[in-house]
Structure formats: structure tokens, C-alpha cells
Design an enzyme around this catalytic site. Structure first.
Site, PDB file in Angstrom:
ATOM      1  N   SER A  40       0.888  -1.171   0.000  1.00  0.00           N
ATOM      2  CA  SER A  40       0.000   0.000   0.000  1.00  0.00           C
ATOM      3  C   SER A  40       0.920   1.213   0.000  1.00  0.00           C
ATOM      4  O   SER A  40       1.502   1.557   1.010  1.00  0.00           O
ATOM      5  CB  SER A  40      -0.905   0.007   1.237  1.00  0.00           C
ATOM      6  OG  SER A  40      -0.162   0.201   2.403  1.00  0.00           O
ATOM      7  N   GLN A 164      -5.445  -2.365   8.045  1.00  0.00           N
ATOM      8  CA  GLN A 164      -4.321  -3.163   7.549  1.00  0.00           C
ATOM      9  C   GLN A 164      -3.493  -3.899   8.604  1.00  0.00           C
ATOM     10  O   GLN A 164      -3.047  -5.007   8.363  1.00  0.00           O
ATOM     11  CB  GLN A 164      -3.402  -2.240   6.751  1.00  0.00           C
ATOM     12  CG  GLN A 164      -2.365  -2.953   5.917  1.00  0.00           C
ATOM     13  CD  GLN A 164      -1.864  -2.059   4.806  1.00  0.00           C
ATOM     14  OE1 GLN A 164      -2.549  -1.837   3.826  1.00  0.00           O
ATOM     15  NE2 GLN A 164      -0.679  -1.534   4.967  1.00  0.00           N
ATOM     16  N   GLU A 208       3.876 -10.042   6.195  1.00  0.00           N
ATOM     17  CA  GLU A 208       4.701  -9.512   7.286  1.00  0.00           C
ATOM     18  C   GLU A 208       4.764 -10.456   8.483  1.00  0.00           C
ATOM     19  O   GLU A 208       5.171 -10.060   9.568  1.00  0.00           O
ATOM     20  CB  GLU A 208       4.182  -8.135   7.698  1.00  0.00           C
ATOM     21  CG  GLU A 208       4.264  -7.150   6.539  1.00  0.00           C
ATOM     22  CD  GLU A 208       3.832  -5.742   6.895  1.00  0.00           C
ATOM     23  OE1 GLU A 208       3.515  -5.488   8.072  1.00  0.00           O
ATOM     24  OE2 GLU A 208       3.825  -4.889   5.991  1.00  0.00           O
ATOM     25  N   ASP A 243      -2.549   0.192  12.284  1.00  0.00           N
ATOM     26  CA  ASP A 243      -2.317   0.928  11.031  1.00  0.00           C
ATOM     27  C   ASP A 243      -3.558   0.724  10.196  1.00  0.00           C
ATOM     28  O   ASP A 243      -3.804  -0.362   9.681  1.00  0.00           O
ATOM     29  CB  ASP A 243      -1.077   0.399  10.305  1.00  0.00           C
ATOM     30  CG  ASP A 243      -0.897   1.037   8.916  1.00  0.00           C
ATOM     31  OD1 ASP A 243      -1.650   1.990   8.600  1.00  0.00           O
ATOM     32  OD2 ASP A 243      -0.025   0.591   8.156  1.00  0.00           O
ATOM     33  N   GLU A 296      -2.191   4.687  13.153  1.00  0.00           N
ATOM     34  CA  GLU A 296      -1.484   5.166  11.959  1.00  0.00           C
ATOM     35  C   GLU A 296      -2.454   5.299  10.794  1.00  0.00           C
ATOM     36  O   GLU A 296      -3.354   4.465  10.627  1.00  0.00           O
ATOM     37  CB  GLU A 296      -0.385   4.149  11.623  1.00  0.00           C
ATOM     38  CG  GLU A 296       0.449   4.480  10.409  1.00  0.00           C
ATOM     39  CD  GLU A 296       1.426   3.347  10.097  1.00  0.00           C
ATOM     40  OE1 GLU A 296       1.711   3.155   8.901  1.00  0.00           O
ATOM     41  OE2 GLU A 296       1.889   2.658  11.023  1.00  0.00           O
ATOM     42  N   ASP A 322       1.748   8.214   7.783  1.00  0.00           N
ATOM     43  CA  ASP A 322       2.577   7.411   6.867  1.00  0.00           C
ATOM     44  C   ASP A 322       2.267   7.839   5.443  1.00  0.00           C
ATOM     45  O   ASP A 322       2.997   8.620   4.841  1.00  0.00           O
ATOM     46  CB  ASP A 322       2.312   5.920   7.084  1.00  0.00           C
ATOM     47  CG  ASP A 322       3.009   5.044   6.037  1.00  0.00           C
ATOM     48  OD1 ASP A 322       3.969   5.520   5.396  1.00  0.00           O
ATOM     49  OD2 ASP A 322       2.590   3.886   5.845  1.00  0.00           O
ATOM     50  N   LYS A 347      10.047   5.608   6.468  1.00  0.00           N
ATOM     51  CA  LYS A 347      10.365   4.539   5.518  1.00  0.00           C
ATOM     52  C   LYS A 347      11.364   5.130   4.530  1.00  0.00           C
ATOM     53  O   LYS A 347      10.993   5.992   3.725  1.00  0.00           O
ATOM     54  CB  LYS A 347       9.106   4.083   4.774  1.00  0.00           C
ATOM     55  CG  LYS A 347       8.087   3.359   5.655  1.00  0.00           C
ATOM     56  CD  LYS A 347       6.806   3.091   4.875  1.00  0.00           C
ATOM     57  CE  LYS A 347       5.846   2.207   5.645  1.00  0.00           C
ATOM     58  NZ  LYS A 347       4.507   2.154   4.991  1.00  0.00           N
ATOM     59  N   ARG A 376       9.041  -2.309   4.995  1.00  0.00           N
ATOM     60  CA  ARG A 376       7.968  -2.353   3.997  1.00  0.00           C
ATOM     61  C   ARG A 376       7.466  -3.798   3.932  1.00  0.00           C
ATOM     62  O   ARG A 376       8.123  -4.720   4.412  1.00  0.00           O
ATOM     63  CB  ARG A 376       8.461  -1.927   2.610  1.00  0.00           C
ATOM     64  CG  ARG A 376       9.016  -0.528   2.477  1.00  0.00           C
ATOM     65  CD  ARG A 376       8.123   0.592   2.977  1.00  0.00           C
ATOM     66  NE  ARG A 376       6.817   0.732   2.361  1.00  0.00           N
ATOM     67  CZ  ARG A 376       6.459   1.679   1.483  1.00  0.00           C
ATOM     68  NH1 ARG A 376       7.351   2.563   1.073  1.00  0.00           N
ATOM     69  NH2 ARG A 376       5.226   1.773   1.031  1.00  0.00           N
ATOM     70  N   SER A 377       6.321  -3.994   3.283  1.00  0.00           N
ATOM     71  CA  SER A 377       5.782  -5.363   3.225  1.00  0.00           C
ATOM     72  C   SER A 377       6.624  -6.267   2.330  1.00  0.00           C
ATOM     73  O   SER A 377       6.697  -7.473   2.540  1.00  0.00           O
ATOM     74  CB  SER A 377       4.321  -5.347   2.787  1.00  0.00           C
ATOM     75  OG  SER A 377       4.170  -4.565   1.637  1.00  0.00           O
TER      76      SER A 377
END
Length: 436
Positions: A40, A164, A208, A243, A296, A322, A347, A376-377
Site C-alpha cells: 500500500s 491493515q 509480514e 495501522d 497510523e 505514513d 520509511k 515495507r511489506s
């Protein structure tokens, strides 16, 4: 200390998608960095250059980015001094010439930026985290509170959950080693709880390392977390972070948020579609019934009025930007001017150079915001962010569940750093107070 060789190649990330790896060689040896990628992604992020050739990796190849390093950036870096991080980052930004790194690719530039930093640490004879502290003028270092994404929804999962990530944060631990143990034990308890309620298949893990049980919504996910925390014996010592990645379930036309976006229309409860006030009420209600400390991306990335309203009225939550901020100093300044949040997610690949990342962190710390470093994923075995979170005294990190090697390598690196530093303090309940 001068750069003798620069070489990039295409490798695979944890999702089996191509990404870029850059090696820089100096008289001290060869220094390698791998670049992650997200699922995302915020619309304001710097450009991750992909080939677009559908016959190869479905268009996701990074050979153009690799070529840009090997034929444009690399030759420009040869002979340069690795101790001049800011100067070299600026040179790469100018070489690209766009405002979003769209020509050479943020992935190409970042791979070089990180490897330059690693080479410089070796030049100084310092561990990476100590060099990062020296480079950015940080006198204090703290072990961060790790936030483990243990239940997945949204773009990361095939269940009905619109939001998420649901994370466990061991703020009641006394050190990082204990925090990791508390989280791992809670994760194993969560697995038992989920298996008993939803069956063996529900304990398969997502990108993740978290579980994606077929829960009906956020409250059911939060109930599972509270049960697992209690089962592990850590009630009151582990808090919860979310998040929401709300841009993913925002309807631009109706200006509404659809918490049932992933549920078929004929089975959906209309009350799951919320306006801003309805969604704020939802978050506040979660906070009343569950130990939620951090939220988030509670709203879409350009819904500034909603962000401001929530921050002004409910700033007792850590409200993390984010997709809103994308680690970009200009976006962070806008959010400060609009009082839109009180914490930033970091990030490095959203902005594409370390120097710009350092600037974003400094701005947030000087404002008294929380700072959370993030994976990150689509990850790799690279552990740079573990050193970054300690060296820049960020006090919080999220890098997945205590599962899957590309997640655990960061947590394991943090254990090594804590062991090496000995009596370094753990952020604990003070995790939101990041200091410059």
C-alpha cells in the site's frame, strides 16, 4: 575512503518480486544494501522505478534502475569520499533532476545512499548505528519499543478486515531482549487462540508474518489480541497499535470511509460506511475498550481536515502519518502547519536518500513528535533500519511479526546492538517522546 567501484543487480524480495541491491567498494572492502518495497504505497512517495515489461516478472523488473546505477550514478560516484553523505545524496538528486526521483528511480538512488553510509561507518571504524548517531549529531541512544504486526487485514490479507495492521507493543518491558520475548510468547498464544476459533488454515501467515483470520471487523481482531496478551500473562504490559491505511477504504466520490469494503455488497451492513465524524467515533470507542496507544493513517492521505480534527480532539492517541507524510520534509512541514498528526512513520524508500530521511526525523524530533522507523511489506535480509532506529534515537520500530527471517533479522540485529551497548535504556512507556 574514496569509492573504487559501484555495482547494482536485480534480486528478489520477500514476496518474490524483483528489487535492487547496490554494492560499493572502497579500500575498506565491499558494502552492500538491498532496497525494500511496499504494497500500500502513498501517492506522494518518490518513484520506485519498475521496468513495465509485462513479459518479465509481470512488469515489476528493476533492470532500468540497475542500469541507472551501473551507467549513470556509479560513474559519477567513482573517486568520491564516502564521508560526504549529504554532498553525495545531493549530487544523486541533481543527477536525477526530477522532484520525485522519477528519472533514475528512488530505489536506485537509495541503494547507493545506504551503501555509501555503510562504507563510511567502516572508514571510521564504527558500527553502523554509532556512525549514524555521529553523522546526525545524536548524543543519546535508546533501544526502541518494537511494534509487531500480528493480525493483518487491508491490502496485506484476503480477509474481510478493512484496516491493515494490528500490532502488539511491549511498552512494559524493561529492555529490548525482554520486549522481544514478550511479543514472541504473545504471538505463540495468539496462534493457539486463532487455531481454536478459526481452524488450522487461519494460522497461515501473511507478507509480514502476521495472521489473517477471517474476522468480521476490527473489534473481533482486537478481542483476539486482548485474549492472547492475557493468555501470555502480559495484560497491562503490552499496548496495541493500529495501522488503518484508510486511503485504501476511502471513497473519493462520496468522501466516506467503507469499513466493509472487502465484504460483498449483498452481505454488507450499511452502517459500516462512515463519514469523518463516524470514523472518529469508531476510533474513540476502540480506545475506550482496548489498550490502544497508537493509530497510523486513520484517514485518507489528503483528507487534511479529518486529520486535524482528530489530532486536536484526540491527541492523547499517538496519531502517525505514513501515507500522509511519506517521510518527506515538505509534507511533514505541511502537517505541522495544519496540526494534522503528532508522529511520523519513517520509511527510507519513500523519500529515496538518507540525508532527506535524517531531515524528516530531525524536524519531527524538534517538534516533540513521535518517530517510528518502519520496514515495507516487501522486505529483504537488509538490517539498516535496526541501526537507524537506535542511532537516530527514534524510540519506536515496526518491522513485522516475530516470524519470517526478513522481519526477524531486524529484531535480531537490535538484540545484538543492545548486547553491545550494555546498559542502554529501553524506551518503554516513554516511546512517544523522540529526542533530537
Amino acid at each position: 575512503m574514496s569509492i573504487q567501484k559501484v555495482h547494482a543487480r536485480e534480486i528478489l524480495d520477500s514476496r518474490g518480486n524483483p528489487t535492487i541491491e547496490v554494492e560499493i567498494t572502497t579500500g575498506k572492502g565491499m558494502f552492500r544494501s538491498c532496497v525494500p518495497s511496499g504494497a500500500s504505497t502513498g501517492v506522494h512517495e518518490a518513484v520506485e522505478l519498475r521496468d513495465g515489461d509485462k513479459k518479465r516478472y509481470g512488469g515489476k523488473g528493476v533492470l532500468k534502475a540497475v542500469e541507472n546505477v551501473n551507467t549513470i550514478i556509479g560513474p559519477a560516484l567513482l573517486g568520491k569520499n564516502v564521508l560526504n553523505q549529504a554532498e553525495l545524496d545531493e549530487m544523486m538528486i541533481k543527477l536525477d533532476g526530477t522532484n520525485n526521483k522519477g528519472k533514475l528511480g528512488a530505489n536506485a538512488i537509495l541503494g547507493c545512499s545506504m551503501s555509501i553510509c555503510r562504507a563510511a561507518a567502516a572508514e571510521k571504524g564504527l558500527p553502523l548505528y554509532k556512525y549514524l548517531a555521529e553523522l546526525t549529531g545524536h548524543k543519546e541512544m535508546t533501544m526502541p519499543v518494537p511494534c509487531f504486526n500480528v493480525i493483518n487485514g487491508g491490502a496485506h490479507a484476503g480477509n474481510a478486515l478493512a484496516m491493515q495492521e494490528f500490532m502488539i507493543c511491549p511498552t512494559g518491558a524493561t529492555n529490548f531482549h525482554e520486549a522481544l520475548r514478550m511479543a514472541a510468547e504473545t504471538y505463540q498464544c495468539l496462534k493457539v487462540v486463532i487455531k481454536a476459533k478459526y481452524g488450522q488454515d487461519a494460522t497461515n501467515v501473511g507478507d509480514e508474518g502476521g495472521f489473517a483470520p477471517n474476522v468480521s471487523g476490527a473489534r473481533e481482531a482486537l478481542d483476539l489480541l486482548v485474549e492472547a496478551i492475557a493468555k501470555a500473562g502480559y495484560t497491562g504490559k503490552i499496548e496495541i497499535a493500529m495501522d488503518c491505511a484508510a486511503s485504501e477504504f476511502y471513497n473519493e466520490e462520496t468522501k466516506k470511509y467503507d469499513l466493509g469494503k472487502k465484504i460483498p455488497a449483498d452481505k454488507k451492513d450499511p452502517s459500516l460506511v462512515k463519514d469523518v465524524d463516524g470514523l472518529i467515533a469508531e476510533y474513540v470507542d476502540y480506545g475506550k475498550h482496548y489498550p490502544i496507544a497508537s493509530i497510523e493513517d486513520p484517514f485518507a492521505e489528503d483528507d487534511w481536515a479529518a486529520w486535524n480534527k482528530f489530532t486536536v480532539e484526540h491527541g492523547n492517541f499517538q496519531i502517525v502519518g505514513d501515507d500522509l507524510l511519506v517521510t518527506n520534509p515538505a509534507r511533514v512541514q505541511m502537517a505541522m502547519d495544519k496540526n494534522a498528526c503528532n508522529s511520523v512513520l519513517i520509511k527510507v524508500n519513500q523519500i529515496g536518500t538518507l540525508t532527506e530521511t535524517f531531515k524528516t526525523i530531525k524536524m519531527a524530533q524538534e517538534k516533540g513528535w513521535g518517530v517510528m522507523a518502519s520496514h515495507r511489506s516487501g522486505e529483504t535480509e537488509d538490517t539498516f533500519i535496526a541501526d537507524l532506529v537506535v542511532g537516530l534515537n527514534c524510540k519506536q520500530i515496526k518491522t513485522g511479526a516475530p516470524c519470517r527471517s526478513e522481519r526477524l533479522c531486524k529484531y535480531n540485529q537490535l538484540m545484538r546492538i543492545e548486547e553491545e551497548l550494555g546498559n542502554i535504556p529501553y524506551a518503554g512507556k516513554n516511546w512517544r517522546n523522540s529526542t533530537a
